[in-house]
Design an enzyme around this catalytic site. Structure first.
Site, PDB file in Angstrom:
ATOM      1  N   PRO A  87      -4.575  14.448   8.632  1.00 61.09           N
ATOM      2  CA  PRO A  87      -4.153  13.201   9.298  1.00 61.09           C
ATOM      3  C   PRO A  87      -2.887  12.632   8.673  1.00 61.09           C
ATOM      4  O   PRO A  87      -2.724  12.647   7.446  1.00 61.09           O
ATOM      5  CB  PRO A  87      -5.355  12.279   9.059  1.00 61.09           C
ATOM      6  CG  PRO A  87      -6.521  13.205   8.942  1.00 61.09           C
ATOM      7  CD  PRO A  87      -5.993  14.425   8.254  1.00 61.09           C
ATOM      8  N   CYS A  88      -2.001  12.119   9.541  1.00 60.78           N
ATOM      9  CA  CYS A  88      -0.671  11.743   9.078  1.00 60.78           C
ATOM     10  C   CYS A  88      -0.451  10.241   8.981  1.00 60.78           C
ATOM     11  O   CYS A  88       0.597   9.801   8.506  1.00 60.78           O
ATOM     12  CB  CYS A  88       0.378  12.351  10.009  1.00 60.78           C
ATOM     13  SG  CYS A  88       0.247  11.746  11.722  1.00 60.78           S
ATOM     14  N   GLN A  89      -1.412   9.421   9.438  1.00 63.76           N
ATOM     15  CA  GLN A  89      -1.153   7.987   9.521  1.00 63.76           C
ATOM     16  C   GLN A  89      -0.776   7.374   8.171  1.00 63.76           C
ATOM     17  O   GLN A  89       0.053   6.475   8.094  1.00 63.76           O
ATOM     18  CB  GLN A  89      -2.383   7.254  10.081  1.00 63.76           C
ATOM     19  CG  GLN A  89      -2.662   7.550  11.547  1.00 63.76           C
ATOM     20  CD  GLN A  89      -3.480   8.812  11.745  1.00 63.76           C
ATOM     21  OE1 GLN A  89      -3.726   9.561  10.806  1.00 63.76           O
ATOM     22  NE2 GLN A  89      -3.902   9.052  12.972  1.00 63.76           N
TER      23      GLN A  89
END
Length: 377
Positions: A87-89
């Site tokens: 996940p990149c958030q």
């Protein structure tokens, strides 16, 4: 080529290995076998199953995989490649950046490398990962590179990384992402990232979505109305599809609809506030929050700005249709990401938009897959 797919989402990166592009059509790539895939989010895992029904999708937290389970899943065969991006958030430069548990999930990718020992890996994330620092002030990218180069005494990977812009590879969208390629250090393989050829034409937003039917606020459209397609991109995206899905528009309140009605292509929040200053709009329409590019109307003759999970939220980013008084629909967002119209998404409206916005554009994934297959396929 045998592949393990981690953090798969709905399958944008997967798509690039699952299909080849031949004579303007997506054709199953029989040279690639995805041995198993893993996704934690339930809706994304279900979307993956709908689109890749022959792949063993394991819906669970990656931290719960034991060594014995991984060994049983991959069997006796050598795995050629691990693909995926955590996940990149947490790394994104939009919003709050924080080195939290999600940011640390690259350690699970590292653990899976140690168990699977593939010949190569492909790791994807947002560009902001390159400048992200951990709680001690060290660059996260340095930690990733160090760990992946020296997994244990007899296993490590030669690392190369590059920032690629999807617009350079047939995607009608400016979207920069960092890709890390790892080649096991006992292999004599030379890697080169796909490159953009200067002068290659890009695809504009209008060229990408103009054939999709007009949609009004509070409406969902399930049928095509245009059958005279204008270009190869529209023909590729349409394929043999006949039933349109995810082409829906929410209901807007008076303030949002008034702003949408008045903003012009290429303008956004500051333009609306200027109309208020001039007395053209009432003071109640003044925008006091958001960035300068929020409430923005897109330009038809340029590629789209980066698609995110807020692709239908005018207050979130520039996402207002270039000539219709509404934000983009999820299907338009999927088109801009280069998902064909027959690709299925699953869940409620927020989950569908998240699956689209978080994905690697399939056409970009396909370019990377072609490079990798030439080396180890």
């Amino acid at each position: 080529m045998k592949i393990v797919d981690l953090f798969s989402g709905a399958g944008g990166l997967t798509f690039g290995f699952y299909y080849n592009l031949i004579n303007g059509e997506f054709v199953r790539n029989e040279n690639c076998e995805i041995v198993f895939a893993n996704e934690f989010d339930n809706a994304a895992a279900e979307a993956f199953r709908l689109n890749f029904p022959d792949v063993n999708m394991i819906h669970k937290n990656i931290k719960e995989f034991s060594e014995e389970e991984v060994t049983a899943l991959i069997g006796e065969d050598q795995i050629d490649l691990i693909i995926g991006g955590p996940p990149c958030q947490s790394f994104s430069t939009i919003g709050k950046r924080k080195y939290d548990d999600k940011a640390k999930l690259y350690n699970e990718y590292y653990r899976m490398l140690s168990l699977v020992r593939p010949r190569m890996f492909l790791f994807e994330n947002v560009k902001g990962m390159l400048s992200m620092r951990d709680e001690n002030g060290n660059l996260v990218m340095d930690d990733i590179a160090s760990k992946f180069r020296h997994i244990n005494d007899d296993l490590g990977y030669n690392i190369q990384y590059s920032v690629l812009n999807a617009v350079h590879f047939g995607v009608p969208q400016y979207r920069e992402r960092v890709f890390i390629i790892g080649i096991r250090n006992d292999l004599d393989i030379a890697w080169e990232f796909p490159t953009f050829v200067e002068g290659t034409p890009t695809i504009s937003l209008q060229e990408a979505i103009a054939d999709l039917p007009i949609a009004q606020p509070a409406e969902e459209v399930g049928e095509y109305t245009h059958y005279d397609l204008e270009n190869d991109y529209q023909r590729l995206m349409r394929g043999n599809n006949h039933r349109l899905t995810c082409h829906f528009v929410p209901t807007y309140g008076d303030k949002i609809q008034t702003i949408i009605n008045h903003v012009i292509p290429g303008e956004g929040k500051d333009y609306i506030n200027n109309l208020v200053d001039k007395g053209i709009l009432e003071e109640k329409y003044r925008l006091t929050s958001g960035y300068s590019n929020t409430y923005g109307r897109l330009l038809p003759n340029q590629p789209c700005t980066t698609i995110t999970k807020n692709l239908s939220t005018p207050s979130g980013l520039r996402c207002i249709h270039y000539n219709q008084n509404r934000a983009l629909t999820p299907r338009e967002g999927a088109r801009i990401q280069s998902f064909p119209d027959w690709f299925q998404f699953y869940g409620n409206r927020f989950e569908v938009k998240t699956q689209i916005g978080n994905a690697v554009p399939p056409l970009l994934a396909m370019k990377l897959a072609e490079q990798i297959e030439r080396l180890i396929g």
